[in-house]
Design an enzyme around this catalytic site. Structure first.
Site, PDB file in Angstrom:
ATOM      1  N   TYR A  35     -13.881  -7.455  11.314  1.00 44.66           N
ATOM      2  CA  TYR A  35     -14.738  -7.101  10.754  1.00 44.66           C
ATOM      3  C   TYR A  35     -15.969  -7.738  12.071  1.00 44.66           C
ATOM      4  CZ  TYR A  35     -15.670  -4.248   7.189  1.00 44.66           C
ATOM      5  OH  TYR A  35     -15.618  -3.324   5.926  1.00 44.66           O
ATOM      6  N   LYS A  73      -0.757  -8.782   4.409  1.00 46.14           N
ATOM      7  CA  LYS A  73       0.483  -8.375   5.023  1.00 46.14           C
ATOM      8  C   LYS A  73       1.272  -9.249   6.068  1.00 46.14           C
ATOM      9  CE  LYS A  73       2.191  -4.369   6.053  1.00 46.14           C
ATOM     10  NZ  LYS A  73       2.928  -2.982   5.071  1.00 46.14           N
ATOM     11  N   ASP A  80      -0.348  -2.801   1.368  1.00 40.55           N
ATOM     12  CA  ASP A  80      -0.032  -1.823   0.535  1.00 40.55           C
ATOM     13  C   ASP A  80       0.604  -1.583  -0.507  1.00 40.55           C
ATOM     14  OD1 ASP A  80       2.402  -2.911   1.654  1.00 40.55           O
ATOM     15  OD2 ASP A  80       3.106  -1.486   2.492  1.00 40.55           O
ATOM     16  N   ASP A  86     -12.520  -4.276   1.366  1.00 38.98           N
ATOM     17  CA  ASP A  86     -13.092  -3.715   1.563  1.00 38.98           C
ATOM     18  C   ASP A  86     -12.608  -2.536   0.958  1.00 38.98           C
ATOM     19  OD1 ASP A  86     -15.722  -1.946   2.097  1.00 38.98           O
ATOM     20  OD2 ASP A  86     -14.109  -1.188   4.270  1.00 38.98           O
ATOM     21  N   ASP A  93     -13.045  -1.047  -3.150  1.00 39.21           N
ATOM     22  CA  ASP A  93     -13.154   1.131  -3.215  1.00 39.21           C
ATOM     23  C   ASP A  93     -13.004   1.240  -4.477  1.00 39.21           C
ATOM     24  OD1 ASP A  93     -15.614   0.496  -1.921  1.00 39.21           O
ATOM     25  OD2 ASP A  93     -15.212   2.740  -0.792  1.00 39.21           O
TER      26      ASP A  93
END
Ligand code: IPM
Ligand code: MG
Length: 360
Positions: free
Chosen positions: A142, A193, A225, A249, A253
């Site tokens: 970000y 990751k 993942d 983020d 959700d």
């Protein structure tokens, strides 16, 4: 001693849900003589329209002098064509987070038993769900430099961002995560990751290093993942999850939906001293703005998180949370959490019901 609370209604459904929080805070302020000084300021698209910048100087001044900040949400199609740096999200929200160094973002995903029917998963998979996502909020992709959209030699355009964390940033969020895990079930899952990205290979190494300082915490690692899959397959295996800005983020959700609706989820963004900004996890939902149907509970619960974590008013926070439970018990639901057999209410009816429950 009085405490200054700054409310930033922002854009989209923000002003509507903020009005309900205003009602709730005004009531508890008077009921329990809290001495809160409630102030408002502009941020995001609303600030661009009124003052020409998503994060005006006056708002920055007020943010600095506030004891705690409560932000609704920012952004909307009206401002999407502005240059990236001027947009409500980057020029407003990300600026506040970064300038106040609110690196520690706590996003609880708790299933209220009353809402089991609203979850996208079978009740047995989610009943009793209580996860906390610790998201790094002021670094990673970000904020990494360089970033932009450039034209290559052959004339094609290319967009680029930089995913970067230094070890101090990783340790700082790791400390929040391990300490949070110590106060809960002492299970911490670090999501990365590390099979592909060097930045998260370092992330994993630092988390492993830190775990020797917290021998009671059971640390595990998961690729992002797989974490996305596990959240949907068997979410109750998680207690605390720690991860970087972008993965946090996305996963927050996903976790939100397990609890019935993102309209229920509060969050806290804290600096190193525990000063914080509190925000619902949801966005500004331009598609339903102005219709009076948005769920104000995530922001009301954000206010209660603020009272608890930044203002030391645990009892009042408990009262607000009990009031929310009570309106759910009464079967009142905004559209996002509505299911057959419950009563659909508007944004302001939901706020009024919380106020009534606090007065009861
Ligand atoms: C969130 C939001 C923000 C984010 C947006 C509005 C910039 O999605 O708080 O999760 O990506 O951090
Ligand atoms: Mg988000």
């Amino acid at each position: 001693m009085s405490k200054k609370v700054l409310i930033l209604p922002g854009d989209g459904i923000g002003p509507e849900i903020s009005t309900e929080v205003d009602k709730v805070l005004a009531l508890v302020n008077q009921q329990y003589s809290l001495g809160l000084e409630l102030d408002h300021a502009l941020v995001g698209g609303a600030a661009i329209d009124a003052a020409g910048s998503a994060f005006p100087e006056q708002t920055w001044q007020k943010c600095q002098s506030a004891d705690a900040i409560l932000l609704a949400c920012v952004g909307g199609p009206k401002w999407d064509s502005l240059p990236p740096k001027e947009r409500p999200e980057i020029g407003g929200l990300l600026q506040i987070r970064s300038r106040l160094e609110l690196f520690g973002n706590l996003r609880p995903a708790i299933l209220y038993p009353q809402l089991a029917a609203a979850s996208s998963l079978k009740p047995e998979l989610v009943s009793g769900l209580d996860i906390l996502i610790v998201r790094e909020l002021t670094g990673g992709i970000y904020f990494g430099q360089p970033r932009g959209i450039r034209v290559k030699e052959d004339g094609t355009r290319e967009g680029y961002n930089t995913y970067v964390y230094d070890e101090n940033e990783i340790r700082r969020i790791g400390k929040v995560a391990f300490e949070t895990a110590m106060k809960r079930n002492k299970k911490l899952c670090s999501v990365d990751k590390a099979n592909v990205l060097e930045v998260t290979m370092l992330w994993r190494e630092i988390m492993d290093e830190m775990s020797s300082d917290y021998p009671e915490v059971e640390l595990s690692h998961m690729y992002v993942d797989n974490a996305a899959m596990q959240l949907i397959r068997a979410p109750k295996q998680f207690d605390v999850i720690v991860t970087g800005n972008m993965f946090g983020d996305i996963l927050s959700d996903a976790a939100a939906m397990l609890t019935g609706s993102i309209g229920m989820l509060p969050s806290a963004s804290l600096d190193i001293n525990g000063k914080g900004m509190y925000e619902p996890c949801h966005g500004s939902a331009p598609d339903i703005a102005g219709q009076g149907i948005a769920n104000p509970l995530a922001m009301i619960l954000s206010a209660s998180m603020m009272l608890r974590h930044s203002l030391g008013m645990q009892d009042v926070a408990d009262k607000i949370e009990q009031a929310v439970e009570s309106v759910l018990d009464q079967g009142l639901r905004t559209a996002d959490i509505y299911s057959e057999g419950t009563t659909k209410v508007s944004t302001s009816e939901m706020g009024d019901a919380v106020v009534a429950a606090l007065q009861a």
